[in-house]
Design a protein around this motif. Sequence first.
Motif, short mmCIF file in Angstrom:
data_model
loop_
_atom_site.label_atom_id
_atom_site.label_comp_id
_atom_site.label_asym_id
_atom_site.label_seq_id
_atom_site.Cartn_x
_atom_site.Cartn_y
_atom_site.Cartn_z
N MET A 183 0.84 -1.17 0.00
CA MET A 183 0.00 0.00 0.00
C MET A 183 0.89 1.25 0.00
SD MET A 183 -3.29 0.54 2.49
CE MET A 183 -4.01 -1.03 2.07
N PHE A 229 0.81 7.38 2.79
CA PHE A 229 -0.04 8.56 2.69
C PHE A 229 0.59 9.73 3.45
CE2 PHE A 229 -3.51 11.14 4.59
CZ PHE A 229 -4.00 11.69 3.41
N ASP A 279 -12.05 14.85 6.17
CA ASP A 279 -13.27 14.06 6.29
C ASP A 279 -13.87 14.26 7.69
OD1 ASP A 279 -13.29 12.55 3.71
OD2 ASP A 279 -11.36 11.84 4.47
N TRP A 287 -5.61 9.53 10.12
CA TRP A 287 -6.22 8.84 8.99
C TRP A 287 -6.20 7.33 9.17
CZ3 TRP A 287 -1.24 10.41 9.06
CH2 TRP A 287 -0.26 9.53 8.63
N TRP A 328 -6.93 3.67 6.36
CA TRP A 328 -7.28 3.13 5.05
C TRP A 328 -8.58 2.36 5.23
CZ3 TRP A 328 -4.62 4.20 0.65
CH2 TRP A 328 -3.35 4.77 0.81
N GLY A 355 -9.78 0.53 0.77
CA GLY A 355 -8.77 0.89 -0.23
C GLY A 355 -8.57 2.38 -0.44
N LYS A 356 -9.28 3.21 0.33
CA LYS A 356 -9.16 4.66 0.23
C LYS A 356 -8.76 5.24 1.58
CE LYS A 356 -12.53 5.31 -3.42
NZ LYS A 356 -13.72 6.03 -3.84
N VAL A 357 -8.15 6.41 1.54
CA VAL A 357 -7.77 7.09 2.78
C VAL A 357 -8.92 7.96 3.25
CG1 VAL A 357 -6.25 8.83 3.78
CG2 VAL A 357 -5.32 7.12 2.24
N VAL A 358 -9.22 7.85 4.55
CA VAL A 358 -10.15 8.76 5.22
C VAL A 358 -9.29 9.53 6.21
CG1 VAL A 358 -12.16 8.94 6.71
CG2 VAL A 358 -12.09 7.18 4.93
N CYS A 359 -9.26 10.86 6.06
CA CYS A 359 -8.35 11.69 6.86
C CYS A 359 -9.09 12.90 7.42
CB CYS A 359 -7.19 12.17 5.98
SG CYS A 359 -5.99 13.22 6.84
#
Length: 91
Positions: free
Chosen positions: A1, A4, A23, A62, A64, A67-71
């Motif tokens: 991965m 980030f 977010d 943050w 994962w 498969g996406k970053v939430v920050c």
Amino acid sequence: MKQFNPFYEVGGAYGSPMGRRGDNPANLQGVKRLHARHQGGGEGYDKGGAYWGTPSNVWGVWAWLGGKVVCTYVRAGSREAAISKVRGGEE
């Protein structure tokens, strides 16, 4: 991965932006593995160039998810305090 960086470089024709878009911290509640990084930089700016004002105590927190970053971004005195704020739903 891929690694980030919550404080990626920003810039604009008219100077630095005020803060960054994050977010909703509620999206990270219940997540077991949270990551946090201090803003770095100095004099109210993070290391990517966004302006937050002082004190320089902003943390990017943050995870994962799917498969996406939430920050999200919070003000705190330490990494542990930043993660605790996010787990508690604070901004």
